[in-house]
Design an enzyme around this catalytic site. Structure first.
Site, PDB file in Angstrom:
ATOM      1  N   ASP A   1       0.876  -1.145  -0.097  1.00 58.73           N
ATOM      2  CA  ASP A   1       0.006   0.067  -0.114  1.00 58.73           C
ATOM      3  C   ASP A   1       0.869   1.312   0.046  1.00 58.73           C
ATOM      4  O   ASP A   1       1.072   1.871   0.967  1.00 58.73           O
ATOM      5  CB  ASP A   1      -0.994  -0.040   1.313  1.00 58.73           C
ATOM      6  CG  ASP A   1      -1.999   1.064   1.272  1.00 58.73           C
ATOM      7  OD1 ASP A   1      -2.217   1.665   0.150  1.00 58.73           O
ATOM      8  OD2 ASP A   1      -2.887   1.220   2.139  1.00 58.73           O
TER       9      ASP A   1
ATOM     10  N   GLU B   1      -6.088   5.051  -9.357  1.00 56.52           N
ATOM     11  CA  GLU B   1      -7.479   5.478  -8.825  1.00 56.52           C
ATOM     12  C   GLU B   1      -7.875   6.637  -9.872  1.00 56.52           C
ATOM     13  O   GLU B   1      -7.362   7.682 -10.397  1.00 56.52           O
ATOM     14  CB  GLU B   1      -7.180   6.330  -7.548  1.00 56.52           C
ATOM     15  CG  GLU B   1      -8.565   6.566  -6.908  1.00 56.52           C
ATOM     16  CD  GLU B   1      -8.580   6.369  -5.403  1.00 56.52           C
ATOM     17  OE1 GLU B   1      -9.523   6.395  -4.817  1.00 56.52           O
ATOM     18  OE2 GLU B   1      -7.569   5.812  -5.007  1.00 56.52           O
TER      19      GLU B   1
ATOM     20  N   LYS C   1      -9.144   1.858  -9.572  1.00 54.30           N
ATOM     21  CA  LYS C   1      -9.918   2.159  -8.271  1.00 54.30           C
ATOM     22  C   LYS C   1     -11.009   3.137  -8.333  1.00 54.30           C
ATOM     23  O   LYS C   1     -10.951   4.407  -8.980  1.00 54.30           O
ATOM     24  CB  LYS C   1      -8.881   2.444  -7.403  1.00 54.30           C
ATOM     25  CG  LYS C   1      -7.983   1.577  -6.997  1.00 54.30           C
ATOM     26  CD  LYS C   1      -6.845   2.163  -5.868  1.00 54.30           C
ATOM     27  CE  LYS C   1      -7.430   2.130  -4.518  1.00 54.30           C
ATOM     28  NZ  LYS C   1      -6.251   2.592  -3.607  1.00 54.30           N
TER      29      LYS C   1
ATOM     30  N   THR D   1     -12.934   0.817  -3.701  1.00 51.26           N
ATOM     31  CA  THR D   1     -12.248   1.114  -2.645  1.00 51.26           C
ATOM     32  C   THR D   1     -13.258   2.050  -1.660  1.00 51.26           C
ATOM     33  O   THR D   1     -14.393   2.094  -2.284  1.00 51.26           O
ATOM     34  CB  THR D   1     -11.014   2.004  -2.823  1.00 51.26           C
ATOM     35  OG1 THR D   1     -10.298   2.457  -1.685  1.00 51.26           O
ATOM     36  CG2 THR D   1     -11.369   3.496  -3.594  1.00 51.26           C
TER      37      THR D   1
ATOM     38  N   PHE E   1     -12.182  -1.315   4.284  1.00 52.71           N
ATOM     39  CA  PHE E   1     -11.157  -0.552   5.155  1.00 52.71           C
ATOM     40  C   PHE E   1     -11.318  -0.912   6.604  1.00 52.71           C
ATOM     41  O   PHE E   1     -11.994  -0.554   7.304  1.00 52.71           O
ATOM     42  CB  PHE E   1     -11.380   1.049   4.873  1.00 52.71           C
ATOM     43  CG  PHE E   1     -10.784   1.450   3.547  1.00 52.71           C
ATOM     44  CD1 PHE E   1     -10.504   0.843   2.379  1.00 52.71           C
ATOM     45  CD2 PHE E   1     -10.259   2.945   3.609  1.00 52.71           C
ATOM     46  CE1 PHE E   1      -9.783   1.253   1.328  1.00 52.71           C
ATOM     47  CE2 PHE E   1      -9.571   3.565   2.544  1.00 52.71           C
ATOM     48  CZ  PHE E   1      -9.271   2.658   1.505  1.00 52.71           C
TER      49      PHE E   1
END
Length: 314
Positions: A16, A92, A128, A152, A174
Site C-alpha cells: 500500500d 485511482e 480504483k 475502494t 477498510f
C-alpha cells in the site's frame, strides 16, 4: 520464518504505497496507489524526473495541464511499479468524479489508454473507484470492457454485496478506518483483534462471498496494527503499508490462525440489490456513511494538493 513470509503463504500481499524502493524491499505480489500516496511520492527527489515528464506530456495536450499531469504521473509511477511486481497495480479515478458514473468511465478509459500506450496490458491494471452507487455502476460497465476494477472506500455489507453483484474484480474493505470511527464514537481504546469492528466487517464480507461463490477478490486494507492483519490472514489479498510490512518481517513468532475458508454454502439472493435499497442501507449505517464521505473528501484534498504541486513545478 518471519510473519511476513508466513503471511505470504496464506494471502497475496500487496504494498500500500507508491514508494518504488519500498516495493523492491518487501517484494509484494501487487501494489496499490491513491492520491494521498501519489502526493507523497511526488515530493520525493527520486520522482522529480517522472514529475517533469508528466508535466511535459500534459502541456502538449488539450485541457487542464495540472489535472492531465496528475493522471499521467499516476500512470508513469504505476508503470514503474509494474516493472517490479509480478501482479497488478491499482490506479485511482479522480475522487471528484465519485458521484458521476459517465465521467468515471471516461477517466478510467483514459488511464487504460495511457497504460496501453506505454506497452502495459490492461490485465495488469486495476482501476480504483469509490464504492458509491455511481462508482459501482461505472465498474460494472468497465468490467464488461475487460477493465478490471478495485472498489475502494468500502465500509459496509451493502457496498460489498452491490460490488459482487456488479461483477467487480476486487474490493478493498477498510479495516483501520472502521476501527477509528468506533474508537471515536464509543470512547473505547482497548479493542483487540477478536472484537475489532474493522476485522469483524471484513470477516463477514469474506464469509458472505465465499458461502455464495462470488469470485470478487476481498483485499483487506487500511490497517492500524499487525494484529488486524494476522486476524485476516488467509483473506484473498491484504494491502499493507511499508511500516507494518517491516513489523511483520521483524517478527519471528507464529502467525495467528486468521480466516477459515471452509464456510457453509448459502443460496444467492433472489433479487439483486437495487439503488433505493442500497442507498437506504448505506444511510442506515452511520459509520459507513461518514467514513465514505470523509474518505472521498480526503482523496479530493490530496488530489488538489498534487495538482497544485504540479502547477508550481511548471
Amino acid at each position: 520464518m518471519n510473519k511476513l513470509a508466513q503471511l505470504k503463504k496464506r494471502s497475496l500481499v500487496v504494498a500500500d504505497t507508491g514508494d518504488i524502493e519500498a516495493i523492491r524491499r518487501y517484494q509484494p505480489e501487487d501494489a496499490t496507489t491513491n492520491p494521498s500516496l501519489l502526493y507523497k511520492a511526488a515530493q520525493l527527489p527520486q520522482y522529480q524526473d517522472h514529475l517533469k515528464a508528466a508535466i511535459t506530456w500534459a502541456e502538449k495536450q488539450s485541457g487542464d495541464v495540472a489535472q492531465l499531469a496528475a493522471m499521467k504521473l499516476a500512470v508513469v509511477i504505476g508503470n514503474e511499479i509494474l516493472k517490479i511486481v509480478p501482479g497488478v497495480v491499482s490506479t485511482e479515478v479522480d475522487a471528484r468524479l465519485s458521484f458521476d458514473t459517465r465521467a468515471s468511465i471516461e477517466y478510467a478509459r483514459q488511464l487504460i489508454a495511457l497504460y496501453e500506450e506505454a506497452g502495459v496490458d490492461r490485465k495488469r491494471v486495476l482501476i480504483k473507484l469509490a464504492s458509491t452507487w455511481e462508482g459501482i455502476n461505472a465498474a460494472s460497465v468497465l468490467e464488461k470492457e475487460g477493465i478490471g476494477c478495485n472498489l475502494t472506500l468500502l465500509f459496509s455489507q451493502c457496498q460489498a454485496i452491490a460490488c459482487a453483484e456488479a461483477g467487480v474484480t476486487l474490493i478493498s474493505p477498510f479495516v483501520g478506518r472502521i476501527l477509528d470511527w468506533y474508537k471515536a464514537s464509543t470512547g473505547r481504546d482497548d479493542y483487540t483483534a477478536k472484537d475489532d469492528p474493522g476485522v469483524l466487517s471484513v470477516q463477514s464480507i469474506y464469509e458472505y462471498y465465499k458461502s455464495r461463490g462470488y469470485p470478487t477478490i476481498v483485499m483487506g486494507a487500511s490497517f492500524r496494527n499487525t494484529g488486524e492483519i494476522e486476524a485476516l490472514a488467509g483473506c484473498d489479498k491484504l494491502t499493507i503499508s511499508p511500516q507494518l510490512l517491516q513489523e511483520l518481517q521483524d517478527d519471528d513468532g507464529d502467525l495467528a490462525t486468521g480466516l477459515n475458508a471452509e464456510v457453509e454454502k448459502q443460496p444467492l439472493p433472489e433479487q439483486a440489490l437495487d439503488e433505493a435499497t442500497f442507498r437506504f442501507q448505506l444511510n442506515a449505517d452511520a459509520m459507513a456513511t461518514e467514513k465514505l464521505a470523509e474518505g472521498i473528501r480526503n482523496f479530493v484534498a490530496d488530489q488538489e494538493k498534487l495538482e497544485a504541486l504540479l502547477q508550481e513545478a511548471r
